[in-house]
Each structure stands twice: as C-alpha cells, then as structure tokens.
Design a protein around this motif. Structure first.
Motif, PDB file in Angstrom:
ATOM      1  N   ILE A  12     -16.650  17.728  69.762  1.00 18.55           N
ATOM      2  CA  ILE A  12     -16.158  17.304  70.956  1.00 18.55           C
ATOM      3  C   ILE A  12     -14.671  17.081  71.328  1.00 18.55           C
ATOM      4  CG2 ILE A  12     -16.352  15.219  72.445  1.00 18.55           C
ATOM      5  CD1 ILE A  12     -18.687  16.931  73.178  1.00 18.55           C
ATOM      6  N   GLU A  13     -14.144  17.415  72.267  1.00 14.07           N
ATOM      7  CA  GLU A  13     -12.819  17.100  72.716  1.00 14.07           C
ATOM      8  C   GLU A  13     -12.770  16.383  74.185  1.00 14.07           C
ATOM      9  OE1 GLU A  13      -9.892  20.496  72.349  1.00 14.07           O
ATOM     10  OE2 GLU A  13     -10.679  20.689  70.411  1.00 14.07           O
ATOM     11  N   SER A  14     -12.382  15.447  74.519  1.00  9.35           N
ATOM     12  CA  SER A  14     -12.465  14.539  75.450  1.00  9.35           C
ATOM     13  C   SER A  14     -11.057  13.706  75.892  1.00  9.35           C
ATOM     14  CB  SER A  14     -13.612  13.870  75.574  1.00  9.35           C
ATOM     15  OG  SER A  14     -13.749  13.108  76.655  1.00  9.35           O
ATOM     16  N   SER A  26     -13.782   3.981  72.058  1.00  8.70           N
ATOM     17  CA  SER A  26     -14.588   4.027  73.327  1.00  8.70           C
ATOM     18  C   SER A  26     -14.681   5.088  74.221  1.00  8.70           C
ATOM     19  CB  SER A  26     -13.723   2.966  74.169  1.00  8.70           C
ATOM     20  OG  SER A  26     -13.468   1.548  73.520  1.00  8.70           O
ATOM     21  N   THR A  27     -13.467   5.917  73.840  1.00  8.25           N
ATOM     22  CA  THR A  27     -13.556   7.439  74.730  1.00  8.25           C
ATOM     23  C   THR A  27     -14.770   8.235  74.099  1.00  8.25           C
ATOM     24  OG1 THR A  27     -10.966   7.499  74.857  1.00  8.25           O
ATOM     25  CG2 THR A  27     -12.357   9.467  74.977  1.00  8.25           C
ATOM     26  N   LEU A  28     -15.133   8.183  72.875  1.00  2.83           N
ATOM     27  CA  LEU A  28     -16.106   8.855  72.276  1.00  2.83           C
ATOM     28  C   LEU A  28     -17.368   8.303  73.080  1.00  2.83           C
ATOM     29  CD1 LEU A  28     -17.577  10.824  70.619  1.00  2.83           C
ATOM     30  CD2 LEU A  28     -17.370   9.327  68.751  1.00  2.83           C
ATOM     31  N   LEU A  29     -17.741   6.840  72.884  1.00  2.00           N
ATOM     32  CA  LEU A  29     -18.742   6.410  73.326  1.00  2.00           C
ATOM     33  C   LEU A  29     -19.003   6.851  74.772  1.00  2.00           C
ATOM     34  CD1 LEU A  29     -18.845   2.863  71.690  1.00  2.00           C
ATOM     35  CD2 LEU A  29     -19.729   4.947  71.082  1.00  2.00           C
ATOM     36  N   LYS A  30     -17.799   6.734  75.640  1.00  5.13           N
ATOM     37  CA  LYS A  30     -18.011   7.051  77.180  1.00  5.13           C
ATOM     38  C   LYS A  30     -18.338   8.418  77.332  1.00  5.13           C
ATOM     39  CE  LYS A  30     -14.612   3.454  78.694  1.00  5.13           C
ATOM     40  NZ  LYS A  30     -13.197   3.286  79.178  1.00  5.13           N
ATOM     41  N   THR A  31     -17.941   9.172  76.552  1.00  9.37           N
ATOM     42  CA  THR A  31     -18.240  10.627  76.615  1.00  9.37           C
ATOM     43  C   THR A  31     -19.698  10.726  76.539  1.00  9.37           C
ATOM     44  OG1 THR A  31     -16.119  11.284  76.025  1.00  9.37           O
ATOM     45  CG2 THR A  31     -17.750  12.959  75.867  1.00  9.37           C
ATOM     46  N   ILE A  55     -17.400  10.247  80.881  1.00  9.26           N
ATOM     47  CA  ILE A  55     -16.363  11.213  80.932  1.00  9.26           C
ATOM     48  C   ILE A  55     -16.827  12.487  80.265  1.00  9.26           C
ATOM     49  CG2 ILE A  55     -14.062  11.745  79.445  1.00  9.26           C
ATOM     50  CD1 ILE A  55     -13.599   8.607  78.620  1.00  9.26           C
ATOM     51  N   SER A  56     -16.333  13.445  81.049  1.00  8.92           N
ATOM     52  CA  SER A  56     -17.032  14.954  80.750  1.00  8.92           C
ATOM     53  C   SER A  56     -16.106  15.401  79.746  1.00  8.92           C
ATOM     54  CB  SER A  56     -16.893  15.691  81.957  1.00  8.92           C
ATOM     55  OG  SER A  56     -17.707  15.292  83.158  1.00  8.92           O
ATOM     56  N   PRO A  57     -16.733  15.895  78.760  1.00  8.68           N
ATOM     57  CA  PRO A  57     -15.961  16.642  77.494  1.00  8.68           C
ATOM     58  C   PRO A  57     -15.478  17.821  77.921  1.00  8.68           C
ATOM     59  CG  PRO A  57     -18.459  16.648  77.187  1.00  8.68           C
ATOM     60  CD  PRO A  57     -18.274  15.786  78.285  1.00  8.68           C
ATOM     61  N   ARG A  58     -14.227  18.330  77.366  1.00  5.94           N
ATOM     62  CA  ARG A  58     -13.707  19.612  77.533  1.00  5.94           C
ATOM     63  C   ARG A  58     -14.247  20.617  76.835  1.00  5.94           C
ATOM     64  NH1 ARG A  58      -8.103  16.189  77.868  1.00  5.94           N
ATOM     65  NH2 ARG A  58      -8.312  15.653  80.044  1.00  5.94           N
ATOM     66  N   LYS A  59     -14.797  20.243  75.680  1.00 10.94           N
ATOM     67  CA  LYS A  59     -15.395  21.288  74.581  1.00 10.94           C
ATOM     68  C   LYS A  59     -16.328  20.505  73.755  1.00 10.94           C
ATOM     69  CE  LYS A  59     -11.034  23.965  74.017  1.00 10.94           C
ATOM     70  NZ  LYS A  59      -9.961  24.456  72.904  1.00 10.94           N
ATOM     71  N   GLU A  92     -32.063  17.595  73.473  1.00 13.40           N
ATOM     72  CA  GLU A  92     -31.550  18.033  74.820  1.00 13.40           C
ATOM     73  C   GLU A  92     -30.277  17.784  75.113  1.00 13.40           C
ATOM     74  OE1 GLU A  92     -32.816  16.914  79.654  1.00 13.40           O
ATOM     75  OE2 GLU A  92     -34.197  16.390  77.792  1.00 13.40           O
ATOM     76  N   SER A  93     -29.518  18.939  75.655  1.00 12.38           N
ATOM     77  CA  SER A  93     -28.057  18.714  75.978  1.00 12.38           C
ATOM     78  C   SER A  93     -27.896  17.651  76.924  1.00 12.38           C
ATOM     79  CB  SER A  93     -27.595  19.908  76.204  1.00 12.38           C
ATOM     80  OG  SER A  93     -25.940  20.047  76.598  1.00 12.38           O
ATOM     81  N   LEU A  94     -26.896  16.801  76.703  1.00 12.95           N
ATOM     82  CA  LEU A  94     -26.136  15.846  77.649  1.00 12.95           C
ATOM     83  C   LEU A  94     -25.234  16.489  78.584  1.00 12.95           C
ATOM     84  CD1 LEU A  94     -26.318  12.465  75.662  1.00 12.95           C
ATOM     85  CD2 LEU A  94     -28.387  13.682  76.857  1.00 12.95           C
ATOM     86  N   MET A  95     -24.684  17.801  78.057  1.00 10.43           N
ATOM     87  CA  MET A  95     -23.716  18.098  79.089  1.00 10.43           C
ATOM     88  C   MET A  95     -24.036  18.325  80.343  1.00 10.43           C
ATOM     89  SD  MET A  95     -21.623  18.524  76.546  1.00 10.43           S
ATOM     90  CE  MET A  95     -20.190  19.792  76.834  1.00 10.43           C
ATOM     91  N   GLY A  96     -23.071  17.833  81.207  1.00 14.39           N
ATOM     92  CA  GLY A  96     -23.541  17.786  82.695  1.00 14.39           C
ATOM     93  C   GLY A  96     -24.296  16.805  83.325  1.00 14.39           C
ATOM     94  N   LYS A  97     -24.909  16.044  82.523  1.00 12.77           N
ATOM     95  CA  LYS A  97     -25.863  15.007  82.860  1.00 12.77           C
ATOM     96  C   LYS A  97     -25.192  13.682  83.521  1.00 12.77           C
ATOM     97  CE  LYS A  97     -30.058  16.445  80.625  1.00 12.77           C
ATOM     98  NZ  LYS A  97     -29.442  17.884  80.391  1.00 12.77           N
ATOM     99  N   THR A  98     -25.646  13.089  84.513  1.00 11.64           N
ATOM    100  CA  THR A  98     -25.078  11.866  85.172  1.00 11.64           C
ATOM    101  C   THR A  98     -25.494  10.777  84.007  1.00 11.64           C
ATOM    102  OG1 THR A  98     -27.179  11.279  86.199  1.00 11.64           O
ATOM    103  CG2 THR A  98     -25.537  12.850  87.532  1.00 11.64           C
TER     104      THR A  98
END
Length: 234
Positions: free
Chosen positions: A7-9, A41-46, A51-55, A63-69
């Motif tokens: 993860i990059e964020s 904290s940035t990791l937990l928020k991601t 926060i939306s991760p960049r990579k 189940e992927s959490l990418m893009g989920k609210t």
C-alpha cells in the motif's frame, strides 16, 4: 482476515506510506507501533476507507476493500476508533453508543450489546444520560471504544488507545482490550505504551518513515535490540 499488500497512500501530492504490508489473522491482537508522524494513522485511515490508496491492495475476509465507502467497510465488519475519540459531544453516552449500531439490522440485539458494553465499562452506565462532551478524557475513550463495539465488528481497529490518559486509566483500557481479545474479537491497535501492548499482543509491526521495518511476535519484538533502544529506552 485482513491483508494489506504494497500500500502507498498519502494526502494531496504528499506520499506517506511506501509499500506497506500487514497481515491480521482471525483472533489475533496485532500491535502497530512507531514514533509520531511515521504513518500509523494514515495506514488505519486507508484501511477504513477514509483515504484512497494510490497503489497496492487491501482485502478483508477475501474481499477487496478498494473503492469501497467507509459505510460499506463498516458493514463488512471493520470498525475503527479514531485518534482523539471524535464522539458526538452534544449527544448522551447512550445516544453515542446507539450511533455505533446505526448500520445493524438486528435491532433487537442492540439493547443486549449495550448492557455488555456497560459491563465492560461500568462508569458509562452511571453516565448513560450525560452528554459525551462533559466526560473526562478516559471516560470519552471508553465511550468511543464502546461505540465501536456496538457495531459488532469482526475487526476492531483502535488508533492511539491511551494517548493523553492517566496511567491508571490506560491500564484499565489495556485490561479491557485483553479481555475482549480473549473472548474472540480480532484487534489492530496503535499504542504508545510499547511495553504494555507488546506484552499482550499476538503480533506486532514497527513503522518508521512510512514503512514497516520490523514484525514479529510481541515476545520477539520485546527482545529486539532496536525496539528496546528506540522505544523502550533500554
């Protein structure tokens, strides 16, 4: 249960996390330690969708959490206690706890779970009709944890469990965390009291400069020369 891969964020044009990997198995209590400003904290928020991760990718129970609210992630079973508690100051303790279960469909069980929370934190029962904004810092943190538990999470994430609290209150909170872990709840906890959290965790990760630099069991990290020098003053 939780799988964080590469993860990059960050915020705006500033990257904070650089290729972070982290695993939380079902039933574990995982500690995340590190100095202020390293990206915990940035990791937990991601993970929680704030926060939306960049990579990279984040999976929860396959189940992927990418893009989920954030709401969807809570509905899937991930509940986070944010740094600074962030209670609804103008609502009572009881109303704050009810807000923790706002996505639940088993309405009939909410009262039962509230009594369970009151059993964990008897002071909250005595303050049930008191405005949350008038509680002490320790009582507010208890209320915040209780609110998170009211969501009936499969994974409870706590950011800065005892920051700014009196040692006796911090000890009480750690005892409650150990208790609910023994009852089967999976936890990911950021905590500044490195000695205490490593003594009770299943596994720990050490972050520095936006990267995970060490991982191992709590016992292994307590014996690690770098951890003892940098975080335990030994």
């Amino acid at each position: 249960m939780l799988e964080v891969r590469a993860i990059e964020s960050g915020y705006g044009e500033v990257n904070v996390l650089w290729g972070v990997d982290l695993l939380v198995d079902q039933g574990e209590l995982v500690a995340l330690i590190g100095a202020n400003g390293v990206g915990k904290s940035t990791l937990l928020k991601t993970i929680s969708g704030l926060i939306s991760p960049r990579k990279g990718n984040i999976n929860f129970r396959g189940e992927s959490l990418m893009g989920k609210t954030c709401e969807k992630i809570v509905d899937l079973g991930v509940s986070q206690i944010p740094e600074g508690r962030q209670l609804f100051a103008g609502l009572t303790v009881k109303e704050n706890l009810k807000m923790g279960g706002f996505l639940r469909r088993d309405v009939g069980a909410i009262s039962h779970d509230m009594e369970w929370v009151f059993g964990l934190f008897p002071v909250l029962k005595a303050r049930a009709n008191q405005l949350a904004g008038t509680l002490s810092g320790g009582e507010q943190q208890m209320c915040a944890i209780g609110r998170g538990l009211m969501a009936r999470p499969k994974l409870l994430i706590i950011d800065e469990l005892s920051l700014g609290l009196a040692p006796v209150v911090a000890e009480q909170l750690l005892e409650v965390i150990a208790k609910i872990h023994k009852e089967g709840l999976t936890l990911l906890v950021v905590e500044q009291d490195v000695q205490s959290i490593l003594e009770i965790c299943s596994k720990g990760y050490v972050m520095e400069m936006g990267r995970v630099v060490l991982e191992g069991s709590g016992f292994e990290l307590l014996k690690n020369v770098h951890v003892r020098s940098a975080y335990l003053g030994l």
